[in-house]
Design a protein around this motif. Sequence first.
Motif, mmCIF file in Angstrom:
data_model
loop_
_atom_site.group_PDB
_atom_site.id
_atom_site.type_symbol
_atom_site.label_atom_id
_atom_site.label_comp_id
_atom_site.label_asym_id
_atom_site.label_seq_id
_atom_site.Cartn_x
_atom_site.Cartn_y
_atom_site.Cartn_z
ATOM 1 N N ILE A 1 -0.368 1.117 -11.378
ATOM 2 C CA ILE A 1 0.086 1.624 -10.082
ATOM 3 C C ILE A 1 0.343 3.118 -10.151
ATOM 4 O O ILE A 1 -0.080 3.892 -9.284
ATOM 5 N N ARG B 1 0.836 -1.203 0.000
ATOM 6 C CA ARG B 1 0.000 0.000 0.000
ATOM 7 C C ARG B 1 0.867 1.247 0.000
ATOM 8 O O ARG B 1 2.060 1.208 0.311
ATOM 9 N N ARG B 2 0.269 2.351 -0.362
ATOM 10 C CA ARG B 2 0.976 3.623 -0.264
ATOM 11 C C ARG B 2 1.341 3.876 1.196
ATOM 12 O O ARG B 2 0.541 3.697 2.107
ATOM 13 N N THR C 1 -5.907 -5.644 -5.646
ATOM 14 C CA THR C 1 -5.808 -4.198 -5.418
ATOM 15 C C THR C 1 -6.504 -3.789 -4.131
ATOM 16 O O THR C 1 -5.959 -3.022 -3.328
ATOM 17 N N SER D 1 -4.089 -2.629 -0.998
ATOM 18 C CA SER D 1 -4.159 -1.179 -0.768
ATOM 19 C C SER D 1 -4.741 -0.817 0.594
ATOM 20 O O SER D 1 -4.574 0.312 1.061
ATOM 21 N N SER D 2 -5.424 -1.776 1.242
ATOM 22 C CA SER D 2 -6.078 -1.474 2.524
ATOM 23 C C SER D 2 -5.485 -2.267 3.691
ATOM 24 O O SER D 2 -6.105 -2.382 4.742
ATOM 25 N N LEU E 1 -2.886 3.915 -5.752
ATOM 26 C CA LEU E 1 -3.397 3.060 -4.685
ATOM 27 C C LEU E 1 -2.294 2.197 -4.074
ATOM 28 O O LEU E 1 -2.357 1.856 -2.889
ATOM 29 N N LEU E 2 -1.328 1.817 -4.883
ATOM 30 C CA LEU E 2 -0.265 0.917 -4.452
ATOM 31 C C LEU E 2 1.088 1.583 -4.670
ATOM 32 O O LEU E 2 1.199 2.586 -5.369
ATOM 33 N N THR E 3 2.107 1.008 -4.056
ATOM 34 C CA THR E 3 3.469 1.472 -4.288
ATOM 35 C C THR E 3 4.350 0.279 -4.628
ATOM 36 O O THR E 3 4.163 -0.811 -4.086
#
Length: 303
Positions: free
Chosen positions: A249, A172-173, A229, A233-234, A254-256
Amino acid sequence: MKMHHFRNVVAVVERGSLRAAARSLGLAQPVVSRSLKELEEELGVTLFERGRLGMVPTKAGELFVRRAKAIQAEFQRTIDELDQFRGEDKGSVVVACSGAALMGLLPLTLDRFRRRFPGIRVKVIEGTYPMLEADIRDGLIDLYFGPVTKPQQHSNMSIKPLMTNRRIIVGRRGHPLQHATGLEQLIDAEWLTTPVANNIDDEVQSIFKQAGLPSPNIVMQATSSMSVTSIVSSSDLLAPLPEQWVGFINATNLLTRIMVTDVADAPPICSVYHTELPLTPAAQFFNDMAEQAALDKLEEYGG
C-alpha cells in the motif's frame, strides 16, 4: 491402462480438441484418438462428447481426469524424489499461497530455497484454503501457506500455525471514509470479501459480528491480490486485508489504510500439506524455510 492414457486424456481436456492435444504432445492425431478409444473400451464408459465445439468431458470423463491428474502428479513426485535422493537438482514444487503469505512469507522463503535448489522449478498459485483444498488432497499442490479456519476439522492434513494474521481495512485513495477510526463508522459502506472461510462472506461479517455490530453490505467478492487491488482502488468498496499488505500500500499509492482500531484478527497463517503424500526433499526444504521465515518475522517485530 498405461501412463500415456492418463497423459493423453489430460491433454485433450486442457487443450479442448484432439488436434491441439496431439500438437502439444508432439504426436500424430490418430495416435491420440486411438489411445482414447482404447481407454474408453477398457473402462466401459464414454469419456468425451465429440462435437463442433471440440472434445467435452462427460461426467465420467471429469471423474477420470481428476484422478488422472492426481496419478500424474504422484508419479512425477516419485521421479523427483528419487532424483533428489541421488543428489540431483531436478524436479518441481507446487506452492499455493494466500495474499498474506504471498506478500509476507514467500519472498524470504524463495530466496533461501533458490540458493539451495537453483535447478528446481517452483510453481506459485494464489488462492485460499477453501478454493484449493481439493487440489491439496489430490496431490496437485505440494504445500499451502495461508489462513485455515477450524484446522482440527481437516483430517489427513498437517496444519501448523506459523504467524499471526492481523487484518487492516483498506479503501481507495481519497475515500470518503478514509478518516474513520471505528467500525461503527463503516457500517453503511459497501464491501468486497475474499473466500478465506467456507462461508465466503464470513471474512467481512465476522469482523462486525465480533465487534457487536450489524452485518455490513457485501456486494462483491474477489479471489486474487490483483483483483482486490483493481476493484478497491477504482471504487468506493472497502475490504479487509492482511497487515502484510501495508508495504504494498505504501509503495504503490493505490490504496489507503483506514485506521480503525477495533478490527478482529484473522485465523493465523499456517503451513499445510497432505500427510499421506510425503513431501519430496525439495518440498520439505521449502516448508522448513517458510517456517524459518515466519520465525524471523516474529523476531523482527518483537513477537
